[in-house]
Design a protein around this motif. Structure first.
Motif, PDB file in Angstrom:
ATOM      1  N   LYS A 170       0.816  -1.216   0.000  1.00  0.00           N
ATOM      2  CA  LYS A 170       0.000   0.000   0.000  1.00  0.00           C
ATOM      3  C   LYS A 170       0.850   1.266   0.000  1.00  0.00           C
ATOM      4  N   THR A 171       2.148   1.142   0.309  1.00  0.00           N
ATOM      5  CA  THR A 171       3.019   2.322   0.230  1.00  0.00           C
ATOM      6  C   THR A 171       3.312   2.680  -1.224  1.00  0.00           C
ATOM      7  N   TRP A 172       3.017   1.772  -2.158  1.00  0.00           N
ATOM      8  CA  TRP A 172       3.054   2.053  -3.593  1.00  0.00           C
ATOM      9  C   TRP A 172       1.636   1.887  -4.135  1.00  0.00           C
ATOM     10  N   PRO A 173       0.814   2.931  -4.038  1.00  0.00           N
ATOM     11  CA  PRO A 173      -0.603   2.804  -4.419  1.00  0.00           C
ATOM     12  C   PRO A 173      -0.820   2.290  -5.836  1.00  0.00           C
ATOM     13  N   GLY A 174       0.005   2.739  -6.773  1.00  0.00           N
ATOM     14  CA  GLY A 174      -0.161   2.283  -8.151  1.00  0.00           C
ATOM     15  C   GLY A 174       0.073   0.788  -8.286  1.00  0.00           C
ATOM     16  N   LEU A 175       1.133   0.292  -7.660  1.00  0.00           N
ATOM     17  CA  LEU A 175       1.439  -1.137  -7.690  1.00  0.00           C
ATOM     18  C   LEU A 175       0.340  -1.935  -7.003  1.00  0.00           C
ATOM     19  N   HIS A 176      -0.122  -1.441  -5.860  1.00  0.00           N
ATOM     20  CA  HIS A 176      -1.175  -2.147  -5.118  1.00  0.00           C
ATOM     21  C   HIS A 176      -2.455  -2.233  -5.939  1.00  0.00           C
ATOM     22  N   LYS A 177      -2.828  -1.120  -6.595  1.00  0.00           N
ATOM     23  CA  LYS A 177      -4.039  -1.126  -7.425  1.00  0.00           C
ATOM     24  C   LYS A 177      -3.885  -2.060  -8.612  1.00  0.00           C
ATOM     25  N   ALA A 178      -2.692  -2.073  -9.234  1.00  0.00           N
ATOM     26  CA  ALA A 178      -2.464  -2.945 -10.386  1.00  0.00           C
ATOM     27  C   ALA A 178      -2.589  -4.413 -10.002  1.00  0.00           C
ATOM     28  N   LEU A 179      -2.040  -4.780  -8.842  1.00  0.00           N
ATOM     29  CA  LEU A 179      -2.091  -6.171  -8.404  1.00  0.00           C
ATOM     30  C   LEU A 179      -3.502  -6.605  -8.024  1.00  0.00           C
ATOM     31  N   ASN A 180      -4.354  -5.649  -7.675  1.00  0.00           N
ATOM     32  CA  ASN A 180      -5.725  -5.977  -7.255  1.00  0.00           C
ATOM     33  C   ASN A 180      -6.779  -5.559  -8.271  1.00  0.00           C
ATOM     34  N   SER A 181      -6.353  -5.123  -9.454  1.00  0.00           N
ATOM     35  CA  SER A 181      -7.293  -4.556 -10.427  1.00  0.00           C
ATOM     36  C   SER A 181      -8.296  -5.567 -10.963  1.00  0.00           C
ATOM     37  N   THR A 182      -7.921  -6.848 -11.007  1.00  0.00           N
ATOM     38  CA  THR A 182      -8.840  -7.865 -11.534  1.00  0.00           C
ATOM     39  C   THR A 182      -9.525  -8.667 -10.433  1.00  0.00           C
ATOM     40  N   ARG A 183      -9.295  -8.262  -9.209  1.00  0.00           N
ATOM     41  CA  ARG A 183      -9.914  -8.981  -8.093  1.00  0.00           C
ATOM     42  C   ARG A 183     -11.408  -8.700  -8.054  1.00  0.00           C
ATOM     43  N   ILE A 184     -12.193  -9.749  -7.945  1.00  0.00           N
ATOM     44  CA  ILE A 184     -13.650  -9.614  -7.930  1.00  0.00           C
ATOM     45  C   ILE A 184     -14.182 -10.094  -6.586  1.00  0.00           C
ATOM     46  N   SER A 185     -14.975  -9.236  -5.956  1.00  0.00           N
ATOM     47  CA  SER A 185     -15.627  -9.610  -4.699  1.00  0.00           C
ATOM     48  C   SER A 185     -17.122  -9.777  -4.971  1.00  0.00           C
ATOM     49  N   LEU A 186     -17.571 -11.009  -5.011  1.00  0.00           N
ATOM     50  CA  LEU A 186     -18.965 -11.291  -5.332  1.00  0.00           C
ATOM     51  C   LEU A 186     -19.828 -11.261  -4.075  1.00  0.00           C
ATOM     52  N   PRO A 187     -20.968 -10.567  -4.132  1.00  0.00           N
ATOM     53  CA  PRO A 187     -21.883 -10.556  -2.969  1.00  0.00           C
ATOM     54  C   PRO A 187     -22.280 -11.959  -2.532  1.00  0.00           C
ATOM     55  N   SER A 188     -22.411 -12.863  -3.496  1.00  0.00           N
ATOM     56  CA  SER A 188     -22.814 -14.237  -3.165  1.00  0.00           C
ATOM     57  C   SER A 188     -21.761 -14.930  -2.312  1.00  0.00           C
ATOM     58  N   GLU A 189     -20.475 -14.619  -2.557  1.00  0.00           N
ATOM     59  CA  GLU A 189     -19.398 -15.211  -1.765  1.00  0.00           C
ATOM     60  C   GLU A 189     -19.426 -14.680  -0.332  1.00  0.00           C
ATOM     61  N   GLU A 190     -19.688 -13.377  -0.199  1.00  0.00           N
ATOM     62  CA  GLU A 190     -19.777 -12.780   1.139  1.00  0.00           C
ATOM     63  C   GLU A 190     -20.922 -13.403   1.925  1.00  0.00           C
ATOM     64  N   ILE A 191     -22.054 -13.590   1.268  1.00  0.00           N
ATOM     65  CA  ILE A 191     -23.208 -14.207   1.927  1.00  0.00           C
ATOM     66  C   ILE A 191     -22.887 -15.637   2.325  1.00  0.00           C
ATOM     67  N   LEU A 192     -22.194 -16.363   1.428  1.00  0.00           N
ATOM     68  CA  LEU A 192     -21.834 -17.752   1.713  1.00  0.00           C
ATOM     69  C   LEU A 192     -20.926 -17.861   2.928  1.00  0.00           C
ATOM     70  N   VAL A 193     -19.895 -17.021   2.997  1.00  0.00           N
ATOM     71  CA  VAL A 193     -18.941 -17.139   4.096  1.00  0.00           C
ATOM     72  C   VAL A 193     -19.578 -16.711   5.423  1.00  0.00           C
ATOM     73  N   ARG A 194     -20.471 -15.731   5.393  1.00  0.00           N
ATOM     74  CA  ARG A 194     -21.187 -15.346   6.614  1.00  0.00           C
ATOM     75  C   ARG A 194     -22.085 -16.481   7.087  1.00  0.00           C
ATOM     76  N   LYS A 195     -22.674 -17.183   6.133  1.00  0.00           N
ATOM     77  CA  LYS A 195     -23.533 -18.324   6.495  1.00  0.00           C
ATOM     78  C   LYS A 195     -22.698 -19.439   7.116  1.00  0.00           C
ATOM     79  N   LEU A 196     -21.488 -19.660   6.563  1.00  0.00           N
ATOM     80  CA  LEU A 196     -20.593 -20.669   7.137  1.00  0.00           C
ATOM     81  C   LEU A 196     -20.184 -20.291   8.561  1.00  0.00           C
ATOM     82  N   PHE A 197     -19.906 -19.009   8.784  1.00  0.00           N
ATOM     83  CA  PHE A 197     -19.566 -18.554  10.132  1.00  0.00           C
ATOM     84  C   PHE A 197     -20.725 -18.811  11.084  1.00  0.00           C
ATOM     85  N   PHE A 198     -21.941 -18.550  10.630  1.00  0.00           N
ATOM     86  CA  PHE A 198     -23.137 -18.796  11.436  1.00  0.00           C
ATOM     87  C   PHE A 198     -23.257 -20.282  11.793  1.00  0.00           C
ATOM     88  N   GLU A 199     -22.937 -21.154  10.828  1.00  0.00           N
ATOM     89  CA  GLU A 199     -23.130 -22.590  11.032  1.00  0.00           C
ATOM     90  C   GLU A 199     -21.992 -23.240  11.823  1.00  0.00           C
TER      91      GLU A 199
END
Length: 475
Positions: free
Chosen positions: A101-130
């Protein structure tokens, strides 16, 4: 160096004596071949030594030393190993992300294709619940507190500050249907940033209410908590109001970061404290990570106590965002407000404070999974990586408004709520009894629930992890 004789117990025969004299240096593999032959508890001690060393280098900006230490940790850490190996893998990833994060451009480039799907967040919260009893406990306590406070009320309105799990309110509907005086007219206002989640909640709850013949209305509000328009809550005269917040309020502290920095300047770095801490770690002879971390000397030699001023805001008259939000809740005059929060101080002003406190907290959570699931369990891997790993990364790697996981202890929340006009409502004996019965049926000996000043604190191996507290407007 010849392999150790495992039967030897003298200090001179153990590689642990060498930790404090070793400074990781560049090489093509480990300069100490015996490191790979360490027993589990010794490897855990060495990983803690390396993590503390690495964090110190990160804090001082010594990139070459950071890289060298990362190479050493990578030989021992593993996301599918024992508890300490898994934790070391995620804390190392978090420290690496902080450096990037001390190199914002590099950090953004490395994470530019990262996808956070709402369905994955819901799934992992459900696993935590269970997989854990914590949310189930919070829901049982919240529901019983609401039912007791709403006795005799004919119109009940509940505001859910993060409406994502229908199980809580389905259980409440079923309990209300059995009231001797008959069920009230129930309205639930659900707040969530994703419309699809609220639509699913509305469908499930409406279906259950119709089955039970309870007059019911669901009022969805698509919004992040920090952007909530209180006018949309539509609290009506004659309604008895309850508010439920489960693991949500701490995120609002991020928006007052600049305010907190001005009120509480960062303390000076204490590299000598890190060295002293490492020396104390090496003197210990614990056999598990939990026992190691529960030794108070380890933390006390380095950092102030979680209750000290440098670990959190010095004043509870309230920074603007949090104070404004709590004042707005108070202005709704709820008959009851129930708050569940992580019971740990991950909002310290320094990296080392947060690393040590979060190491305590997540060690207990990882130990819980170690005792109940196999190391190859996909459900375990998903919760550790997608939930705990991301929380650790946020605590360690992020600053300012990005750092949302600002967990604080129950006493800090009590002071904050008291300052805006709420007073604590002790949870009833019956409420605590129901929670203990749930825990007894969970089939794991490590979990405990204790009463603390009228509030419930849920523990694993006596380590406080989550708190549930009830509040009412002070007249």
């Amino acid at each position: 160096m010849a392999p150790m004789d495992e039967r030897s117990s003298s200090v001179t025969s153990s590689p642990l004596q060498l930790f404090s004299m070793m400074s990781p240096s560049p090489s093509l593999g480990s300069p100490y071949p015996w490191v790979r032959e360490l027993k589990s508890e010794e490897r855990g001690l060495y990983l803690i030594h390396l993590l503390l060393t690495c964090a110190n280098h990160v804090a001082s900006g010594s990139l070459e030393n950071v890289n060298i230490t990362f190479e050493h940790i990578s030989q021992l850490a593993s996301a599918d190993g024992d508890t300490m190996q898994r934790i070391a893998a995620y804390f190392t990833e978090a420290l690496a992300d902080r450096i990037l994060k001390t190199w914002p451009g590099l950090h953004k480039a490395l994470n530019s294709t990262r996808i956070s799907l709402p369905s994955e967040e819901i799934l992992v919260r459900k696993l935590f619940f269970e997989l854990f009893p914590f949310l189930k406990m919070a829901y049982v306590i919240t529901n019983h507190a609401i039912i007791e406070s709403m006795e005799g009320e004919k119109m009940v309105h509940i505001i859910d500050l993060h409406s994502a799990e229908p199980a809580q309110w389905i259980a409440l509907l079923q309990a209300l249907s059995a009231r001797p005086e008959g069920p009230p007219h129930l309205r639930i206002t659900g707040i969530h940033p994703q419309k699809e989640v609220l639509e699913q909640m509305a469908h499930r709850l409406t279906e259950e209410a119709e089955k039970l013949d309870i007059p019911f209305q669901f009022n969805p509000i698509v919004s992040k908590l920090e952007n909530l328009d209180f006018e949309k809550l539509r609290v009506k005269t004659g309604e008895a109001l309850a508010i439920s917040s489960v693991l949500q309020l701490h995120s609002l502290l991020a928006f007052d970061d600049e305010f907190l920095r001005k009120k509480s300047p960062l303390p000076s770095k204490n590299s000598n404290g890190v060295v002293h801490l490492q020396q104390r770690v090496l003197q210990l002879n614990q056999t598990t990570l939990g026992e190691l971390l529960e030794n108070n000397d380890v933390v006390n030699q380095h950092s102030p106590s979680p209750d000290s001023a440098s670990s959190s805001p010095p004043s509870f008259t309230g920074p603007p965002k949090m104070e404004g939000f709590l004042n707005a809740l108070w202005g709704l005059t709820p008959k009851l407000m129930v708050i569940t929060e992580q019971d740990s101080n991950h909002n310290g002003s320094t990296l080392m404070e947060r690393l040590l406190e979060s190491l305590y907290f997540y060690a207990a959570l990882f130990d819980c999974l170690e005792s109940t699931l196999s190391r190859t369990s996909m459900e375990r891997l998903k919760v550790e990586k997608m939930l705990f790993g991301e929380e650790i990364k946020n605590i360690i790697a992020c600053e300012g408004v990005e750092r949302k996981e600002r967990h604080e202890k129950l006493e800090k929340w009590a002071q904050r709520l008291d300052s805006v006009g709420f007073h604590s409502v002790p949870l009833s004996y019956y409420c605590m009894l129901q929670a203990r019965r749930l825990l007894q049926g969970y089939g794991c000996d490590g979990y405990r629930i204790k009463e603390e000043n009228g509030c419930a604190v849920i523990c694993c191996q006596d380590r406080p992890l989550f708190s549930v507290s009830a509040w009412r407007c002070r007249k």
